[in-house]
Motif scaffolding. Structure first.
Motif, PDB file in Angstrom:
ATOM      1  N   ASP A 156       0.990  -1.143   0.062  1.00 55.68           N
ATOM      2  CA  ASP A 156       0.010   0.054  -0.011  1.00 55.68           C
ATOM      3  C   ASP A 156       0.872   1.239   0.002  1.00 55.68           C
ATOM      4  OD1 ASP A 156      -2.353   1.560   0.108  1.00 55.68           O
ATOM      5  OD2 ASP A 156      -3.350   0.286   1.313  1.00 55.68           O
ATOM      6  N   THR A 157       0.271   2.425  -0.170  1.00 59.06           N
ATOM      7  CA  THR A 157       0.994   3.746  -0.338  1.00 59.06           C
ATOM      8  C   THR A 157       1.476   3.932   1.237  1.00 59.06           C
ATOM      9  OG1 THR A 157      -0.938   5.250   0.230  1.00 59.06           O
ATOM     10  CG2 THR A 157      -0.466   4.247  -2.031  1.00 59.06           C
ATOM     11  N   PRO A 158       2.490   4.759   1.391  1.00 62.83           N
ATOM     12  CA  PRO A 158       3.074   5.130   2.611  1.00 62.83           C
ATOM     13  C   PRO A 158       2.082   6.049   3.386  1.00 62.83           C
ATOM     14  CG  PRO A 158       4.704   5.609   0.779  1.00 62.83           C
ATOM     15  CD  PRO A 158       3.602   5.066   0.099  1.00 62.83           C
ATOM     16  N   SER A 159       1.342   6.678   2.764  1.00 67.76           N
ATOM     17  CA  SER A 159       0.279   7.905   3.295  1.00 67.76           C
ATOM     18  C   SER A 159      -0.798   7.096   3.995  1.00 67.76           C
ATOM     19  CB  SER A 159      -0.192   8.911   2.551  1.00 67.76           C
ATOM     20  OG  SER A 159       0.703   9.585   2.094  1.00 67.76           O
ATOM     21  N   SER A 160      -1.185   5.815   3.279  1.00 71.96           N
ATOM     22  CA  SER A 160      -2.118   5.066   3.592  1.00 71.96           C
ATOM     23  C   SER A 160      -1.825   4.245   4.762  1.00 71.96           C
ATOM     24  CB  SER A 160      -2.537   3.995   2.203  1.00 71.96           C
ATOM     25  OG  SER A 160      -3.828   3.334   2.966  1.00 71.96           O
ATOM     26  N   LEU A 161      -0.592   3.782   4.613  1.00 69.76           N
ATOM     27  CA  LEU A 161      -0.231   2.924   5.950  1.00 69.76           C
ATOM     28  C   LEU A 161       0.047   3.964   7.134  1.00 69.76           C
ATOM     29  CD1 LEU A 161       2.624   0.761   3.682  1.00 69.76           C
ATOM     30  CD2 LEU A 161       0.348  -0.211   4.967  1.00 69.76           C
ATOM     31  N   VAL A 162       0.458   4.852   7.081  1.00 68.00           N
ATOM     32  CA  VAL A 162       0.608   5.842   8.201  1.00 68.00           C
ATOM     33  C   VAL A 162      -0.748   6.197   8.674  1.00 68.00           C
ATOM     34  CG1 VAL A 162       1.245   8.147   9.127  1.00 68.00           C
ATOM     35  CG2 VAL A 162       2.826   6.891   7.454  1.00 68.00           C
ATOM     36  N   LEU A 163      -1.753   6.533   7.848  1.00 68.24           N
ATOM     37  CA  LEU A 163      -3.091   6.864   8.234  1.00 68.24           C
ATOM     38  C   LEU A 163      -3.765   5.806   8.911  1.00 68.24           C
ATOM     39  CD1 LEU A 163      -5.071   9.095   8.121  1.00 68.24           C
ATOM     40  CD2 LEU A 163      -5.875   8.150   5.840  1.00 68.24           C
ATOM     41  N   ARG A 164      -3.039   4.491   8.567  1.00 64.28           N
ATOM     42  CA  ARG A 164      -4.053   3.238   9.595  1.00 64.28           C
ATOM     43  C   ARG A 164      -3.054   2.821  10.720  1.00 64.28           C
ATOM     44  NH1 ARG A 164      -3.612   0.801   4.337  1.00 64.28           N
ATOM     45  NH2 ARG A 164      -3.251  -1.170   5.163  1.00 64.28           N
ATOM     46  N   GLY A 165      -2.165   3.605  10.850  1.00 63.02           N
ATOM     47  CA  GLY A 165      -1.264   3.355  12.141  1.00 63.02           C
ATOM     48  C   GLY A 165      -0.096   2.337  11.939  1.00 63.02           C
ATOM     49  N   GLU A 166       0.435   2.355  10.747  1.00 63.37           N
ATOM     50  CA  GLU A 166       1.529   1.346  10.327  1.00 63.37           C
ATOM     51  C   GLU A 166       2.912   2.028   9.805  1.00 63.37           C
ATOM     52  OE1 GLU A 166       0.204  -1.805   8.041  1.00 63.37           O
ATOM     53  OE2 GLU A 166      -1.688  -1.444   8.543  1.00 63.37           O
ATOM     54  N   PRO A 167       3.270   2.975  10.961  1.00 63.13           N
ATOM     55  CA  PRO A 167       4.505   3.702  10.513  1.00 63.13           C
ATOM     56  C   PRO A 167       5.584   2.993   9.967  1.00 63.13           C
ATOM     57  CG  PRO A 167       4.480   3.833  12.818  1.00 63.13           C
ATOM     58  CD  PRO A 167       2.873   3.276  12.292  1.00 63.13           C
ATOM     59  N   ASP A 168       6.009   1.935  10.638  1.00 60.38           N
ATOM     60  CA  ASP A 168       7.011   1.015  10.255  1.00 60.38           C
ATOM     61  C   ASP A 168       7.021   0.584   8.943  1.00 60.38           C
ATOM     62  OD1 ASP A 168       8.572   1.577  12.623  1.00 60.38           O
ATOM     63  OD2 ASP A 168       7.658  -0.396  13.696  1.00 60.38           O
ATOM     64  N   SER A 169       5.820   0.063   8.491  1.00 60.89           N
ATOM     65  CA  SER A 169       5.472  -0.476   7.207  1.00 60.89           C
ATOM     66  C   SER A 169       5.447   0.631   6.092  1.00 60.89           C
ATOM     67  CB  SER A 169       4.051  -1.035   7.426  1.00 60.89           C
ATOM     68  OG  SER A 169       4.090  -2.376   8.062  1.00 60.89           O
ATOM     69  N   ALA A 170       5.069   2.059   6.548  1.00 54.30           N
ATOM     70  CA  ALA A 170       4.768   3.108   5.726  1.00 54.30           C
ATOM     71  C   ALA A 170       6.338   3.255   5.277  1.00 54.30           C
ATOM     72  CB  ALA A 170       4.364   4.017   6.354  1.00 54.30           C
ATOM     73  N   ARG A 171       7.338   3.425   6.301  1.00 60.28           N
ATOM     74  CA  ARG A 171       8.864   3.832   5.956  1.00 60.28           C
ATOM     75  C   ARG A 171       9.364   2.713   5.159  1.00 60.28           C
ATOM     76  NH1 ARG A 171      12.299   7.116   9.079  1.00 60.28           N
ATOM     77  NH2 ARG A 171      10.909   6.894  10.625  1.00 60.28           N
ATOM     78  N   ALA A 172       9.154   1.448   5.309  1.00 60.85           N
ATOM     79  CA  ALA A 172       9.764   0.485   4.290  1.00 60.85           C
ATOM     80  C   ALA A 172       9.140   0.532   3.067  1.00 60.85           C
ATOM     81  CB  ALA A 172       9.357  -0.730   5.229  1.00 60.85           C
ATOM     82  N   SER A 173       7.943   0.684   2.875  1.00 55.91           N
ATOM     83  CA  SER A 173       7.275   0.940   1.631  1.00 55.91           C
ATOM     84  C   SER A 173       7.912   2.137   0.817  1.00 55.91           C
ATOM     85  CB  SER A 173       5.643   1.180   1.797  1.00 55.91           C
ATOM     86  OG  SER A 173       5.050   1.441   0.327  1.00 55.91           O
ATOM     87  N   LEU A 174       7.904   3.400   1.629  1.00 53.67           N
ATOM     88  CA  LEU A 174       8.511   4.427   1.000  1.00 53.67           C
ATOM     89  C   LEU A 174      10.256   4.184   0.557  1.00 53.67           C
ATOM     90  CD1 LEU A 174       8.290   7.641   0.159  1.00 53.67           C
ATOM     91  CD2 LEU A 174       8.952   8.086   2.637  1.00 53.67           C
ATOM     92  N   GLN A 175      10.717   3.616   1.309  1.00 50.70           N
ATOM     93  CA  GLN A 175      12.225   3.390   1.078  1.00 50.70           C
ATOM     94  C   GLN A 175      12.309   2.501  -0.103  1.00 50.70           C
ATOM     95  OE1 GLN A 175      15.252   4.396   3.264  1.00 50.70           O
ATOM     96  NE2 GLN A 175      15.687   4.096   1.022  1.00 50.70           N
ATOM     97  N   ARG A 176      11.469   1.256  -0.166  1.00 49.34           N
ATOM     98  CA  ARG A 176      11.491   0.408  -1.380  1.00 49.34           C
ATOM     99  C   ARG A 176      11.081   1.306  -2.626  1.00 49.34           C
ATOM    100  NH1 ARG A 176       8.571  -2.870   0.800  1.00 49.34           N
ATOM    101  NH2 ARG A 176       6.697  -2.191   0.462  1.00 49.34           N
ATOM    102  N   ILE A 177      10.233   2.220  -2.751  1.00 52.71           N
ATOM    103  CA  ILE A 177       9.907   2.586  -4.064  1.00 52.71           C
ATOM    104  C   ILE A 177      10.479   3.923  -4.355  1.00 52.71           C
ATOM    105  CG2 ILE A 177       7.187   2.229  -3.634  1.00 52.71           C
ATOM    106  CD1 ILE A 177       6.691   4.768  -2.885  1.00 52.71           C
ATOM    107  N   ARG A 178      11.287   4.443  -3.330  1.00 46.78           N
ATOM    108  CA  ARG A 178      12.452   5.451  -3.678  1.00 46.78           C
ATOM    109  C   ARG A 178      13.705   5.049  -3.918  1.00 46.78           C
ATOM    110  NH1 ARG A 178       8.406   7.796  -4.842  1.00 46.78           N
ATOM    111  NH2 ARG A 178       7.213   9.466  -3.668  1.00 46.78           N
ATOM    112  N   GLY A 179      14.040   3.781  -3.552  1.00 47.36           N
ATOM    113  CA  GLY A 179      15.524   3.153  -3.784  1.00 47.36           C
ATOM    114  C   GLY A 179      16.125   2.979  -2.556  1.00 47.36           C
ATOM    115  N   ALA A 180      16.862   1.999  -2.368  1.00 48.66           N
ATOM    116  CA  ALA A 180      17.595   1.654  -1.140  1.00 48.66           C
ATOM    117  C   ALA A 180      18.758   2.721  -0.751  1.00 48.66           C
ATOM    118  CB  ALA A 180      18.376   0.293  -1.365  1.00 48.66           C
ATOM    119  N   ASP A 181      19.097   3.478  -1.559  1.00 47.80           N
ATOM    120  CA  ASP A 181      20.221   4.451  -1.348  1.00 47.80           C
ATOM    121  C   ASP A 181      19.461   5.903  -1.099  1.00 47.80           C
ATOM    122  OD1 ASP A 181      22.122   2.456  -1.691  1.00 47.80           O
ATOM    123  OD2 ASP A 181      22.240   3.023  -3.974  1.00 47.80           O
ATOM    124  N   ALA A 182      18.239   6.098  -1.289  1.00 53.59           N
ATOM    125  CA  ALA A 182      17.480   7.147  -1.073  1.00 53.59           C
ATOM    126  C   ALA A 182      17.322   7.849   0.273  1.00 53.59           C
ATOM    127  CB  ALA A 182      16.232   7.270  -1.649  1.00 53.59           C
TER     128      ALA A 182
END
Length: 503
Positions: free
Chosen positions: A225-251
């Motif tokens: 799911d999208t980072p915004s949606s995951l944060v909105l549903r109380g899953e910040p760790d999953s949101a951070r991991a999702s954002l890192q994955r779509i932006r790239g490991a070095d971002a």
């Protein structure tokens, strides 16, 4: 969400770039979300072609077939049958109801789950339509298709806007419309070949809708799911991991993630009564106007009914069934070329430029179509028009379609998905979609009757709306190119009219 945009800074607005490029992960996830447009586009294309197939009409609407063959039938009124148009329009009213339900569901379970549910409903509806033995089964199947479209069209543009890099957000979000047009093209090509199958070719066309639905259901199982949606549903760790994955490991995603969390926290403080705030809050007045005006003007361009009923229109001007469907194939190809050009231009030229240039061209071509029909269709009791003028109608409709596909077609999905703050984003998308689908239902239900009653003047009716919408965009829509979603309020605060409503 990322890369390039305006962030509020002391003493003004500064350009801000979160960093991170276009990764394989973001491309794959966005392509999956954009593929939701396939089912919408396939349905638009297949219904218009099927409703003029002799085998389909003979099975379900024999009275229409008899009227077509009557020498006394008005050239503009060959397909004027309310039950026949209900077959097409029922999908849109069901989609409107589903989009309103999908708003709250999207907030609770996320964009991904809603796309999955929509794909399943569309799959079931396509199978019912393919096996229909009476008009009741046709309508039930169409309603399920509408539920599927309502759910996926609610979630997919938001998914694209929240996942794609900011500097390329326009291009990524237009991918939804690209797939929509690609679905229409596939449907028209399918109709072209199945129309040659006597008796049951229409079943193949309707049943093939199961293919894009299966693609969506399968794809939705494998993306996050999208980072915004995951944060909105109380899953910040999953949101951070999702954002890192779509932006790239070095971002470095810390700045973007903090902005997402900050925006969601503000949304939670205003979580109750999103629809009430939209209707009563002065600070949301500009959003409310846009979420009604943009989809309303989009539908009142007349492109929706041209997309659905282009085979019917081409049969009206004198082509046989096979050539009429081939004309629809040509229009779909032209439309696809227009979307590709829009994808390349939207993040370079900006939204406003494409809106205004496309609106001007659409106005000219619609007036030209009206003039040709006025001079050459229905004259001297003829039920068709001279072939060279019929070809001219096809050419003008193609030029009109290209203008639409470069501008209003994709931008109708891009702009609403990016202008709303997170606390009203799902509600705003629901209202935008429900307004569009309600008008699509109304137009598809009455277009054939309007063509019969107004004749060539129906295109003057639509050209008047095109003029109005072009003036509206020039006066009231600010440019949103390159602005991060979390700082989008800044463009309204600087607008000559809307700044007095911004809190």
């Amino acid at each position: 969400m990322a890369g390039g945009g305006f962030a509020a800074a002391e003493g003004g607005h500064a350009r801000h770039d979160y960093g991170g490029g276009v990764t394989v992960s973001v491309v794959v996830t966005c392509l999956m979300a954009a593929s939701c447009g396939l089912i919408f586009g396939y349905d638009i294309g297949v219904s218009g072609g099927v409703t003029q197939m002799d085998s389909f009409l003979k099975k379900f609407f024999p009275e229409v077939l008899r009227g077509m063959r009557s020498a006394k039938r008005d050239a503009y009124c060959k397909y004027d049958n309310q039950l026949l148009t209900a077959f097409t329009s029922s999908m849109y009213i069901a989609g409107m109801l589903a989009s309103l339900v999908a708003s709250s569901v999207t907030r609770r379970v996320g964009r991904k789950a809603v796309m999955l549910k929509g794909g399943v409903m569309f799959l079931v509806g396509s199978l019912i339509n393919a096996g229909a033995v009476n008009t009741s089964m046709l309508i039930i199947g169409r309603i399920l298709l509408g539920f599927g479209v309502g759910f996926t069209a609610q979630a997919a543009p938001l998914y694209l806007a929240e996942t794609s890099p900011t500097r390329w957000r326009g291009g990524f979000t237009t991918a939804y419309h690209f797939f929509l047009v690609a679905g229409t093209l596939v449907a028209n090509v399918a109709n072209y070949f199945t129309n040659r199958i006597p008796g049951w070719g229409w079943r193949v066309s309707l049943g093939l809708a199961a293919v894009p639905a299966t693609v969506i259901v399968t794809g939705a199982l494998f993306v996050s799911d999208t980072p915004s949606s995951l944060v909105l549903r109380g899953e910040p760790d999953s949101a951070r991991a999702s954002l890192q994955r779509i932006r790239g490991a070095d971002a470095d995603v810390e700045a973007e993630f903090k902005d997402i969390v900050r925006a969601v926290e503000e949304a939670r403080r205003n979580e109750e009564g999103a629809f009430t705030r939209l209707l009563r809050g002065k600070g949301y007045r500009h959003y409310l106007v846009m979420m009604v005006a943009i989809p309303a003007f989009f539908d009142l361009t007349g492109m929706v009914v041209i997309s659905v009923f282009s085979p019917v229109l081409f049969r009206t001007v004198g082509f046989d069934s096979q050539k009429a469907i081939f004309g629809a194939v040509i229009i779909s190809l032209v439309s696809l070329c227009g979307v590709v050009l829009s994808t390349l231009a939207v993040d370079r030229c900006g939204r406003r430029f494409l809106f205004l240039a496309g609106g001007t061209a659409m106005l000219l071509f619609q007036v030209a179509v009206s003039w040709v029909l006025a001079d050459h269709l229905g004259k001297h009791q003829a039920v068709t028009m001279p072939k060279n003028y019929a070809v001219a109608v096809v050419v003008l409709v193609c030029l009109y379609t290209f203008s639409f596909s470069v501008s209003w077609g994709p931008l109708k999905w891009v702009v609403p998905s990016e202008i709303y703050p997170v606390e009203i984003r799902s509600a705003g998308q629901a209202i935008t979609l429900s307004v569009a689908l309600t008008l699509s239902f109304t137009q598809t239900q009455v277009f054939i009757s309007m063509l019969c009653a107004m004749k060539y003047a129906i295109f003057l009716f639509y050209s008047g709306w095109v003029l109005a919408m072009t003036v509206f965009i020039a006066a009231f829509l600010p440019e949103t190119k390159g602005v991060p979603l979390e700082t989008m309020r800044s463009v309204w605060a600087r607008h000559w009219f809307w700044r007095k409503f911004v809190v």
